[in-house]
Each structure stands twice: as C-alpha cells, then as structure tokens.
Design a protein around this motif. Structure first.
Motif, PDB file in Angstrom:
ATOM      1  N   GLU A 170       3.218  13.334 -12.182  1.00  0.00           N
ATOM      2  CA  GLU A 170       4.350  13.830 -12.961  1.00  0.00           C
ATOM      3  C   GLU A 170       4.834  12.757 -13.930  1.00  0.00           C
ATOM      4  N   ARG A 171       5.371  13.214 -15.056  1.00  0.00           N
ATOM      5  CA  ARG A 171       6.027  12.307 -15.990  1.00  0.00           C
ATOM      6  C   ARG A 171       6.854  13.118 -16.971  1.00  0.00           C
ATOM      7  N   GLY A 172       7.757  12.414 -17.671  1.00  0.00           N
ATOM      8  CA  GLY A 172       8.623  13.087 -18.644  1.00  0.00           C
ATOM      9  C   GLY A 172       9.750  13.865 -18.005  1.00  0.00           C
ATOM     10  N   MET A 173      10.200  13.444 -16.834  1.00  0.00           N
ATOM     11  CA  MET A 173      11.244  14.174 -16.126  1.00  0.00           C
ATOM     12  C   MET A 173      12.640  13.711 -16.545  1.00  0.00           C
ATOM     13  N   TYR A 174      13.600  14.595 -16.311  1.00  0.00           N
ATOM     14  CA  TYR A 174      15.011  14.243 -16.381  1.00  0.00           C
ATOM     15  C   TYR A 174      15.674  14.912 -15.195  1.00  0.00           C
ATOM     16  N   ARG A 175      16.179  14.101 -14.252  1.00  0.00           N
ATOM     17  CA  ARG A 175      16.788  14.654 -13.039  1.00  0.00           C
ATOM     18  C   ARG A 175      17.637  13.606 -12.347  1.00  0.00           C
ATOM     19  N   ASP A 176      18.220  14.015 -11.238  1.00  0.00           N
ATOM     20  CA  ASP A 176      19.067  13.129 -10.440  1.00  0.00           C
ATOM     21  C   ASP A 176      18.206  12.023  -9.813  1.00  0.00           C
ATOM     22  N   TRP A 177      18.791  10.827  -9.710  1.00  0.00           N
ATOM     23  CA  TRP A 177      18.086   9.706  -9.091  1.00  0.00           C
ATOM     24  C   TRP A 177      17.787  10.031  -7.644  1.00  0.00           C
TER      25      TRP A 177
ATOM     26  N   LEU B 286       0.856  -1.177   0.000  1.00  0.00           N
ATOM     27  CA  LEU B 286       0.000   0.000   0.000  1.00  0.00           C
ATOM     28  C   LEU B 286       0.896   1.231   0.000  1.00  0.00           C
ATOM     29  N   TYR B 287       0.488   2.281  -0.698  1.00  0.00           N
ATOM     30  CA  TYR B 287       1.309   3.495  -0.734  1.00  0.00           C
ATOM     31  C   TYR B 287       1.575   4.022   0.673  1.00  0.00           C
ATOM     32  N   ARG B 288       0.624   3.890   1.562  1.00  0.00           N
ATOM     33  CA  ARG B 288       0.802   4.414   2.920  1.00  0.00           C
ATOM     34  C   ARG B 288       1.680   3.520   3.795  1.00  0.00           C
ATOM     35  N   ASP B 289       2.022   2.306   3.320  1.00  0.00           N
ATOM     36  CA  ASP B 289       2.798   1.352   4.111  1.00  0.00           C
ATOM     37  C   ASP B 289       4.115   0.972   3.446  1.00  0.00           C
ATOM     38  N   LEU B 290       4.745   1.890   2.736  1.00  0.00           N
ATOM     39  CA  LEU B 290       6.019   1.591   2.088  1.00  0.00           C
ATOM     40  C   LEU B 290       7.072   1.310   3.160  1.00  0.00           C
ATOM     41  N   PRO B 291       7.980   0.363   2.918  1.00  0.00           N
ATOM     42  CA  PRO B 291       8.981   0.022   3.935  1.00  0.00           C
ATOM     43  C   PRO B 291       9.923   1.191   4.220  1.00  0.00           C
ATOM     44  N   ALA B 292      10.354   1.281   5.479  1.00  0.00           N
ATOM     45  CA  ALA B 292      11.265   2.359   5.893  1.00  0.00           C
ATOM     46  C   ALA B 292      12.597   2.266   5.160  1.00  0.00           C
ATOM     47  N   ASN B 293      13.039   1.046   4.822  1.00  0.00           N
ATOM     48  CA  ASN B 293      14.332   0.871   4.154  1.00  0.00           C
ATOM     49  C   ASN B 293      14.176   0.751   2.633  1.00  0.00           C
ATOM     50  N   LEU B 294      13.239   1.531   2.094  1.00  0.00           N
ATOM     51  CA  LEU B 294      13.037   1.654   0.650  1.00  0.00           C
ATOM     52  C   LEU B 294      14.081   2.602   0.080  1.00  0.00           C
ATOM     53  N   ASP B 295      14.698   2.218  -1.034  1.00  0.00           N
ATOM     54  CA  ASP B 295      15.660   3.062  -1.731  1.00  0.00           C
ATOM     55  C   ASP B 295      15.064   4.464  -1.921  1.00  0.00           C
ATOM     56  N   PRO B 296      15.781   5.533  -1.498  1.00  0.00           N
ATOM     57  CA  PRO B 296      15.230   6.891  -1.611  1.00  0.00           C
ATOM     58  C   PRO B 296      14.829   7.279  -3.037  1.00  0.00           C
ATOM     59  N   GLY B 297      15.606   6.836  -4.039  1.00  0.00           N
ATOM     60  CA  GLY B 297      15.237   7.142  -5.417  1.00  0.00           C
ATOM     61  C   GLY B 297      13.917   6.481  -5.808  1.00  0.00           C
ATOM     62  N   SER B 298      13.723   5.244  -5.401  1.00  0.00           N
ATOM     63  CA  SER B 298      12.462   4.553  -5.673  1.00  0.00           C
ATOM     64  C   SER B 298      11.307   5.266  -4.974  1.00  0.00           C
ATOM     65  N   ARG B 299      11.528   5.685  -3.733  1.00  0.00           N
ATOM     66  CA  ARG B 299      10.489   6.406  -2.976  1.00  0.00           C
ATOM     67  C   ARG B 299      10.092   7.687  -3.716  1.00  0.00           C
ATOM     68  N   GLU B 300      11.085   8.406  -4.242  1.00  0.00           N
ATOM     69  CA  GLU B 300      10.793   9.653  -4.962  1.00  0.00           C
ATOM     70  C   GLU B 300      10.059   9.383  -6.280  1.00  0.00           C
ATOM     71  N   ARG B 301      10.440   8.311  -6.997  1.00  0.00           N
ATOM     72  CA  ARG B 301       9.748   7.988  -8.251  1.00  0.00           C
ATOM     73  C   ARG B 301       8.279   7.660  -7.981  1.00  0.00           C
ATOM     74  N   ILE B 302       8.014   6.942  -6.891  1.00  0.00           N
ATOM     75  CA  ILE B 302       6.631   6.613  -6.523  1.00  0.00           C
ATOM     76  C   ILE B 302       5.861   7.888  -6.205  1.00  0.00           C
ATOM     77  N   ALA B 303       6.470   8.800  -5.460  1.00  0.00           N
ATOM     78  CA  ALA B 303       5.819  10.070  -5.122  1.00  0.00           C
ATOM     79  C   ALA B 303       5.524  10.885  -6.378  1.00  0.00           C
ATOM     80  N   GLU B 304       6.466  10.935  -7.311  1.00  0.00           N
ATOM     81  CA  GLU B 304       6.247  11.654  -8.577  1.00  0.00           C
ATOM     82  C   GLU B 304       5.069  11.058  -9.322  1.00  0.00           C
ATOM     83  N   TYR B 305       5.034   9.737  -9.408  1.00  0.00           N
ATOM     84  CA  TYR B 305       3.938   9.058 -10.100  1.00  0.00           C
ATOM     85  C   TYR B 305       2.594   9.417  -9.461  1.00  0.00           C
ATOM     86  N   ARG B 306       2.545   9.396  -8.147  1.00  0.00           N
ATOM     87  CA  ARG B 306       1.293   9.683  -7.447  1.00  0.00           C
ATOM     88  C   ARG B 306       0.861  11.133  -7.639  1.00  0.00           C
ATOM     89  N   ARG B 307       1.828  12.043  -7.871  1.00  0.00           N
ATOM     90  CA  ARG B 307       1.498  13.457  -8.139  1.00  0.00           C
ATOM     91  C   ARG B 307       1.125  13.688  -9.601  1.00  0.00           C
TER      92      ARG B 307
END
Length: 166
Positions: A159-166, A136-157
């Motif tokens: 956003e798409r078509g980005m180019y940026r730092d992982w 569940l989006y609200r139950d993501l593991p605490a030891n989730l890769d920060p880049g993966s966490r940010e990609r999930i947040a972008e998707y939920r907002r």
C-alpha cells in the motif's frame, strides 16, 4: 567507578526524558499546537529499521520527528534518519500522510520510505534515543508503537498514497 557513573548518567537521562514526556503532554493539552513531522520507514531485505526511545508506553518506533522552520519534509526525514539511527539515506517515495489527534495533539505525519546501505548507529548518551537496529519483520518488538506497526504492515502489503489516522 566508571561503570557506576555511566549507570547514574543513563538513569538521570531516562528520568529527564520521562519528565519531559509528561510536561510535553500537559503543554499539548493546554495549547493544542499543530505539529508537522515525519516518520521514516527503512526496509532492508526482510528487516526494518526501528529506534528505541528512552521512555514512554511504546518505546520502539520508526525513526522520525518534527519539521524545523523552513525545512522540507523530505529533508526532515533524512535528518531524523541521520540523527536517530546514524544512517545516511535517500528517499524512495512518500508512503502516506497520517493524522494524530490523541493526547492533546494536532499532528500531521508524513511517512517516507527511505533506503540506506549503512548499519544503524544510534547516538551515544542521547536524551531521547537509546537504541537503533534492524528487526526481522517476524520479530518486531512487542512494545512497538501501534502506528509504526501499522505503517510497516501497509508497506509489506504494497500500500501507498494513504491518508488516515495514525
């Protein structure tokens, strides 16, 4: 006896994988290779698919890996989804392109949003992946890769078509 042997096998695989991570990092610092890979963002209703690696600081992450010679990035995404989570899927769209220059890497990562109706079935006895499941989006593991966490947040907002730092 069988359970003890299974536990020893898992411990040996975990040790081997963690030694591999150390050797890979040392090699990257020396050679500075350019790598091209993918991550796969697989939403299902109010959940997202994650895989857990055998070791590392952030073991949970979006499925993904490096492109093989003469392999399209779309094909890489679907192959990694199949290999790491046991799911067949289809690519919906490219979420974005990201770069990672940390830990001796020169890494370009294409993130694809893919869809599947299958249940995650991680490979048994795999050197790299030990678990795969939808969170569940609200139950993501605490030891989730920060880049993966940010990609999930972008998707939920949305956003798409980005180019940026992982």
């Amino acid at each position: 006896m069988h359970a003890m042997l299974g536990g020893l096998r898992e411990a040996a695989l975990t040790l081997t994988y963690n030694l591999f991570l150390v050797a890979r990092t040392a090699s990257r610092v020396v050679t500075r290779p350019t790598q091209i890979g993918v991550r796969v963002l697989v939403p299902q209703d109010d959940r997202v698919l994650l895989v857990r690696h055998r070791g590392g600081r952030w073991p949970w992450a979006l499925p993904g890996g490096g492109a093989e010679a003469s392999e399209s990035l779309e094909h890489t995404a679907l192959r990694e989804l199949r290999e790491e989570a046991g799911c067949h899927g289809e690519v919906a769209h490219l979420h974005g392109l990201f770069h990672n220059f940390s830990e001796g890497m020169n890494n370009l990562i294409a993130v694809f949003v893919c869809h599947t109706t299958e249940v995650a079935q991680p490979p048994a006895g795999d050197l790299e992946i030990v678990a795969a499941r939808f969170f569940l989006y609200r139950d993501l593991p605490a030891n989730l890769d920060p880049g993966s966490r940010e990609r999930i947040a972008e998707y939920r907002r949305g956003e798409r078509g980005m180019y940026r730092d992982w």
